[in-house]
Structures are given as structure tokens and as C-alpha cells.
Design a protein around this motif. Structure first.
Motif, PDB file in Angstrom:
ATOM      1  N   ALA A 104       0.942  -1.079   0.108  1.00  0.00           N
ATOM      2  CA  ALA A 104       0.168   0.096  -0.026  1.00  0.00           C
ATOM      3  C   ALA A 104       0.824   1.333   0.056  1.00  0.00           C
ATOM      4  O   ALA A 104       0.770   2.296  -0.766  1.00  0.00           O
ATOM      5  N   GLY A 105       1.881   1.035   0.541  1.00  0.00           N
ATOM      6  CA  GLY A 105       2.808   2.157   0.744  1.00  0.00           C
ATOM      7  C   GLY A 105       3.375   2.613  -0.787  1.00  0.00           C
ATOM      8  O   GLY A 105       3.513   3.604  -0.981  1.00  0.00           O
ATOM      9  N   SER A 106       4.040   1.731  -1.320  1.00  0.00           N
ATOM     10  CA  SER A 106       4.431   1.773  -2.965  1.00  0.00           C
ATOM     11  C   SER A 106       3.304   2.457  -3.658  1.00  0.00           C
ATOM     12  O   SER A 106       3.492   3.254  -4.446  1.00  0.00           O
ATOM     13  N   ALA A 107       1.940   2.016  -3.575  1.00  0.00           N
ATOM     14  CA  ALA A 107       0.696   2.400  -4.380  1.00  0.00           C
ATOM     15  C   ALA A 107       0.585   3.857  -3.990  1.00  0.00           C
ATOM     16  O   ALA A 107       0.113   4.877  -4.697  1.00  0.00           O
ATOM     17  N   TYR A 108       0.772   4.138  -2.762  1.00  0.00           N
ATOM     18  CA  TYR A 108       0.545   5.611  -2.223  1.00  0.00           C
ATOM     19  C   TYR A 108       1.599   6.523  -2.753  1.00  0.00           C
ATOM     20  O   TYR A 108       1.310   7.686  -3.314  1.00  0.00           O
ATOM     21  N   ALA A 109       3.032   6.064  -2.729  1.00  0.00           N
ATOM     22  CA  ALA A 109       3.726   6.754  -3.452  1.00  0.00           C
ATOM     23  C   ALA A 109       3.880   7.020  -4.972  1.00  0.00           C
ATOM     24  O   ALA A 109       4.104   8.248  -5.415  1.00  0.00           O
ATOM     25  N   GLU A 110       2.935   5.971  -5.714  1.00  0.00           N
ATOM     26  CA  GLU A 110       2.692   6.134  -6.974  1.00  0.00           C
ATOM     27  C   GLU A 110       1.362   7.084  -7.227  1.00  0.00           C
ATOM     28  O   GLU A 110       0.744   6.972  -8.169  1.00  0.00           O
ATOM     29  N   LYS A 111       0.707   7.720  -6.028  1.00  0.00           N
ATOM     30  CA  LYS A 111      -0.517   8.300  -5.811  1.00  0.00           C
ATOM     31  C   LYS A 111      -1.657   7.640  -6.808  1.00  0.00           C
ATOM     32  O   LYS A 111      -2.396   8.132  -7.342  1.00  0.00           O
ATOM     33  N   LYS A 112      -1.681   6.386  -6.471  1.00  0.00           N
ATOM     34  CA  LYS A 112      -2.824   5.523  -6.928  1.00  0.00           C
ATOM     35  C   LYS A 112      -3.983   5.818  -6.214  1.00  0.00           C
ATOM     36  O   LYS A 112      -4.050   5.889  -5.010  1.00  0.00           O
ATOM     37  N   GLY A 168      -7.311   5.416  -3.871  1.00  0.00           N
ATOM     38  CA  GLY A 168      -7.628   4.421  -2.669  1.00  0.00           C
ATOM     39  C   GLY A 168      -6.403   4.122  -1.857  1.00  0.00           C
ATOM     40  O   GLY A 168      -6.741   3.516  -0.790  1.00  0.00           O
ATOM     41  N   ALA A 169      -5.230   4.504  -2.347  1.00  0.00           N
ATOM     42  CA  ALA A 169      -4.004   3.915  -1.477  1.00  0.00           C
ATOM     43  C   ALA A 169      -3.963   4.639  -0.314  1.00  0.00           C
ATOM     44  O   ALA A 169      -3.556   3.845   0.880  1.00  0.00           O
ATOM     45  N   ARG A 170      -4.128   5.779  -0.031  1.00  0.00           N
ATOM     46  CA  ARG A 170      -4.324   6.555   1.323  1.00  0.00           C
ATOM     47  C   ARG A 170      -5.315   5.913   2.279  1.00  0.00           C
ATOM     48  O   ARG A 170      -4.899   5.576   3.444  1.00  0.00           O
ATOM     49  N   GLU A 171      -6.395   5.659   1.601  1.00  0.00           N
ATOM     50  CA  GLU A 171      -7.361   5.159   2.250  1.00  0.00           C
ATOM     51  C   GLU A 171      -6.965   3.563   2.850  1.00  0.00           C
ATOM     52  O   GLU A 171      -7.176   3.151   4.047  1.00  0.00           O
ATOM     53  N   GLN A 172      -6.543   2.871   1.998  1.00  0.00           N
ATOM     54  CA  GLN A 172      -5.842   1.566   2.344  1.00  0.00           C
ATOM     55  C   GLN A 172      -4.722   1.568   3.526  1.00  0.00           C
ATOM     56  O   GLN A 172      -4.851   0.670   4.513  1.00  0.00           O
ATOM     57  N   LEU A 173      -3.930   2.917   3.352  1.00  0.00           N
ATOM     58  CA  LEU A 173      -2.904   2.721   4.620  1.00  0.00           C
ATOM     59  C   LEU A 173      -3.756   2.823   5.848  1.00  0.00           C
ATOM     60  O   LEU A 173      -3.143   2.567   6.893  1.00  0.00           O
ATOM     61  N   LEU A 174      -4.708   3.756   5.723  1.00  0.00           N
ATOM     62  CA  LEU A 174      -5.357   3.934   6.910  1.00  0.00           C
ATOM     63  C   LEU A 174      -5.910   2.826   7.594  1.00  0.00           C
ATOM     64  O   LEU A 174      -5.885   2.453   8.757  1.00  0.00           O
ATOM     65  N   ASN A 175      -6.686   2.014   6.880  1.00  0.00           N
ATOM     66  CA  ASN A 175      -7.038   0.825   7.244  1.00  0.00           C
ATOM     67  C   ASN A 175      -6.419  -0.159   7.747  1.00  0.00           C
ATOM     68  O   ASN A 175      -6.410  -0.657   8.842  1.00  0.00           O
ATOM     69  N   LEU A 176      -5.158  -0.283   7.170  1.00  0.00           N
ATOM     70  CA  LEU A 176      -4.005  -1.165   7.469  1.00  0.00           C
ATOM     71  C   LEU A 176      -3.288  -0.806   8.870  1.00  0.00           C
ATOM     72  O   LEU A 176      -2.968  -1.289   9.500  1.00  0.00           O
ATOM     73  N   GLY A 177      -3.183   0.425   8.848  1.00  0.00           N
ATOM     74  CA  GLY A 177      -2.500   1.177  10.187  1.00  0.00           C
ATOM     75  C   GLY A 177      -3.453   0.960  11.335  1.00  0.00           C
ATOM     76  O   GLY A 177      -2.950   0.272  12.548  1.00  0.00           O
ATOM     77  N   TYR A 178      -4.800   1.116  11.332  1.00  0.00           N
ATOM     78  CA  TYR A 178      -5.538   0.783  12.482  1.00  0.00           C
ATOM     79  C   TYR A 178      -5.734  -1.009  12.534  1.00  0.00           C
ATOM     80  O   TYR A 178      -5.430  -1.323  13.922  1.00  0.00           O
ATOM     81  N   ALA A 179      -5.381  -1.651  11.485  1.00  0.00           N
ATOM     82  CA  ALA A 179      -5.629  -3.218  11.700  1.00  0.00           C
ATOM     83  C   ALA A 179      -4.287  -3.376  12.497  1.00  0.00           C
ATOM     84  O   ALA A 179      -4.250  -4.554  13.303  1.00  0.00           O
ATOM     85  N   LEU A 180      -3.226  -2.732  12.061  1.00  0.00           N
ATOM     86  CA  LEU A 180      -1.839  -3.326  12.707  1.00  0.00           C
ATOM     87  C   LEU A 180      -2.049  -2.749  14.032  1.00  0.00           C
ATOM     88  O   LEU A 180      -1.429  -3.660  15.140  1.00  0.00           O
ATOM     89  N   VAL A 181      -2.511  -1.781  14.818  1.00  0.00           N
ATOM     90  CA  VAL A 181      -2.616  -1.352  15.949  1.00  0.00           C
ATOM     91  C   VAL A 181      -3.319  -2.510  16.464  1.00  0.00           C
ATOM     92  O   VAL A 181      -3.054  -2.975  18.018  1.00  0.00           O
TER      93      VAL A 181
END
Length: 396
Positions: free
Chosen positions: A15-23, A25-38
């Protein structure tokens, strides 16, 4: 989504790679995964600590900081920062109180600490000096907050039945009123202003239906527009608040033809500043639509505040104004997925529940309401990982 920390970390990398490429939905996916990791690594005792007092303290301290203009002082201090002692002198508050407040806000990443009792602004705290975000803190804490805090007690008192009435729900119990939420706002003008300001901030930075790749604005609205129909009106924003959506539409599509009309209750329209983008007119959407044969009638997060029968009534008021084969009905609403909705979706469902005893709806639910009102869905447009969708409908 796998729940192991190792699996989530692997997904975060992708997701971080996708975010760097400005794809999309990537930002929203990072948020979801961040909460899931916590959630995957915190202990049950830590989860209770976070929910029970760390997050409530953060919300309360943000409210205090807004009241004392601490975020403004931090912003003014620039890269040098400012000490708790200096802030206490500026605000008249106790130095120890200021220090303890800012330490928790620093620990929760709202501000930053650069030395012993010395603090510096962050992008977030600077944003909280803007009226629209500052008013969001006040509105969510003062108005929505009490309803959430009293929800368990209220539901127990009614034996856990489902509240469905605008005048008899968690909001009324918490604020000790018999008024529906919006009528209460009308009688409390400072909160009405803050609510309207925050409605623009709530969507700031999120995918909008007017963005490229979401809804084909030019293809579906500009092409085929008839300037001689409907007094040359392109779009009517029904219940559009202060006109944030119309401003966004014109900014991103400056060459659109036709007039833009903003409609809302008189109490709201009276607070709208002069605009060269749209015409602002008071209108009750439970009465017949006065603008006839516009290219589109647009409602953003209007129907989620009302029960099914009222939604049908609102939509039926539009039907006589719609020109068959030309006018479009656009509903910008959350569509709850049948499985695994994201937290922005479920949290908004909870917000409309505590404020109006209402709910967010699934696609099947929206189709049923539109069918009852005499409309059919032409197409549903959305954005990958986005919370809101745009339903384009037409007369049956």
C-alpha cells in the motif's frame, strides 16, 4: 484482510508503494491497514486504555486547546516553538495544566514536543486553527459527543429497542430536548454556524464526485445541456448547506455552462456569503421543487438524515420538476457494502444514529427507496476505497 502483524506489514509495504505512486484509494488503504496493525499488536488492557481514557482525553484536550487558542499560539511561534510557561502567560491558564494538556496531545501526535515543556506545531494542529476544522472540534465534542457518551444508558432505558424517530432518540435524551437535531441547531445559532462550517471540512481532501475518474461531469452534465430549458439551470444543489459542493464543482470544471442554484433552509441561506458561483435560495425540500427542468438535481448526504418514508416524500417533491429524458437525479451518499465496510462508513452510520435515529443504507435499500419514489438507478459511480458513491437516477 489477514489479522496477523506479519501479514499486515506486508500489505502495508504494498500500500505504501501504491501511495507513493499516487494510486486512487492507496491513502485510504494505508489508514485501514494502520488501524488493523494497531489492533493486531495491542494488548486487551491497552485497547481498554486507548478507548477508555486516552482517546477521550485527546478529544477533551483538543476542545480545551481550541478554547484557549493554543493551536494558534503554536502556529505563531514557528520553528522556535513555545514553552508551557509562555502559553500559560498568554492564556491565563495554569502552567502545569497547560503542560499536562500539551504532553498528552504530543503523545497522541496532535502537536510535537521539542524540549522540556516546549512545544511546536504540526500540520494537524495548524489545520485546527482554520475555522472549518476548529468548528469541527467544537461541534463534534459539544453536540455529537454527549449523545455518544449517554448512548449505553439511553439504550438500556428503552430495553435495547431500535430508535427510529427524529424526535425521540439518543440526541434528545442527551440534550434534554424534544426537538429534532436540525430544529435544535436552528435554535442554537452558534452551533448551527459551526455545523455548517464543518460540513465543508468533513470532506476536505477526500475523493469528490467532481474529481477526474469519479463521475464524468462533462459527459453526463455539460454534453446535452439545453440552455433554453429550466431557465438555463445546470444543477440544483438541494439542501446544499453553504455551497461547498458547488464551489468545488465550479473550481474543478470552470467551463461548465448554465446556472448553479443552492437551496437550503432559510436559517442556513441567511448565513451564506455572496457568491459569484451560485444563486442561493431558501427552499424546504418537503415542498414542491420550484426550479423546473434543470439538467440535474443533486442531494449530498441529505437523505441519510431521514427515514425511508421521508426520503420518498423528499424525492417525490422533485418529480414534477424533472424533464423526462433530460434531467438527472444525483444522490451523493454512502452505500454500505454487504461485507467488510470500512470504519468511515460504520462511524457515519453511528453518527446519524445518535443524532437522528437514522442509518446509512445498502445498495438494495437505496434501490427500494428510489423505486417507491418512482425512480430507477441508471448507474452507481464510486472511487476505490472511497466512503461515498454517486447514484445517478432517472424517472421510471
Amino acid at each position: 484482510m489477514s489479522s496477523t502483524p506479519e501479514a499486515i506489514l506486508a500489505q502495508l509495504q504494498a500500500a505504501g508503494s501504491a501511495y507513493a505512486e499516487k494510486k486512487p484509494g492507496a491513502r485510504e488503504q494505508l489508514l485501514n491497514l494502520g488501524y488493523a496493525l494497531v489492533s493486531s499488536v495491542e494488548l486487551p488492557s491497552e485497547a481498554i486504555q486507548r478507548m477508555g481514557w486516552a482517546e477521550p482525553a485527546k478529544a477533551a484536550h483538543c476542545r480545551i486547546a481550541v478554547e484557549l487558542k493554543l493551536f494558534e499560539s503554536l502556529k505563531e511561534s514557528g520553528h522556535q516553538g513555545i514553552s508551557a510557561k509562555e502559553l500559560a502567560a498568554k492564556t491565563g491558564a495554569d502552567e502545569v495544566l497547560i503542560s499536562r494538556t500539551l504532553k498528552h496531545l504530543a503523545a497522541t501526535n496532535v502537536v510535537a514536543e521539542t524540549g522540556t515543556d516546549k512545544y511546536i506545531a504540526t500540520d494537524l494542529s495548524n489545520a485546527l486553527t482554520e475555522p472549518r476544522f476548529r468548528d469541527g472540534i467544537i461541534y463534534t465534542y459539544d453536540v455529537a459527543g454527549p449523545s455518544f457518551r449517554h448512548l449505553p444508558e439511553y439504550l438500556k432505558s428503552i430495553n435495547y429497542t431500535l430508535p427510529t424517530q427524529l424526535t425521540d432518540g439518543p440526541f434528545q435524551a442527551a440534550h434534554k430536548t424534544q426537538l429534532p437535531f436540525f430544529a435544535w441547531l436552528d435554535q442554537n445559532p452558534p452551533y448551527l454556524e459551526k455545523f455548517n462550517n464543518y460540513m465543508g471540512a468533513y470532506r476536505a481532501g477526500k475523493p469528490s464526485w467532481v474529481d477526474p475518474g469519479f463521475y464524468p461531469v462533462n459527459e453526463r452534465l455539460a454534453e446535452g445541456f439545453d440552455g433554453s430549458a429550466g431557465d438555463g439551470v445546470l444543477l440544483v444543489d438541494v439542501g446544499g448547506g453553504l455551497g461547498h459542493d458547488l464551489e468545488d464543482l465550479k473550481k474543478k470544471h470552470p467551463s461548465l455552462p448554465g446556472k448553479l442554484i443552492l437551496q437550503d433552509r432559510a436559517e442556513v441561506i441567511s448565513t451564506v456569503s455572496g457568491s459569484n458561483v451560485f444563486e442561493a435560495k431558501a427552499h424546504d425540500f418537503f415542498t414542491p421543487q420550484p426550479v423546473k427542468e434543470a439538467r440535474a438535481y443533486y442531494l449530498h448526504s441529505v437523505l441519510h438524515d431521514w427515514g425511508d418514508e421521508d426520503c420518498v416524500r423528499i424525492l417525490e417533491q422533485l418529480k414534477p420538476a424533472i424533464k423526462r429524458g433530460y434531467s438527472k437525479l444525483l444522490l451523493n451518499e454512502i452505500i454500505v457494502p454487504d461485507r467488510n465496510p470500512t470504519w468511515p462508513v460504520t462511524s457515519m452510520d453511528q453518527l446519524v444514529f445518535i443524532l437522528g435515529a437514522m442509518r446509512e443504507r445498502t445498495e438494495a435499500h437505496w434501490r427500494k427507496i428510489l423505486d417507491q419514489a418512482g425512480f430507477k438507478i441508471a448507474k452507481i459511480y464510486n472511487y476505490e476505497m472511497g466512503s461515498e458513491s454517486l447514484i445517478e437516477a432517472e424517472l421510471v
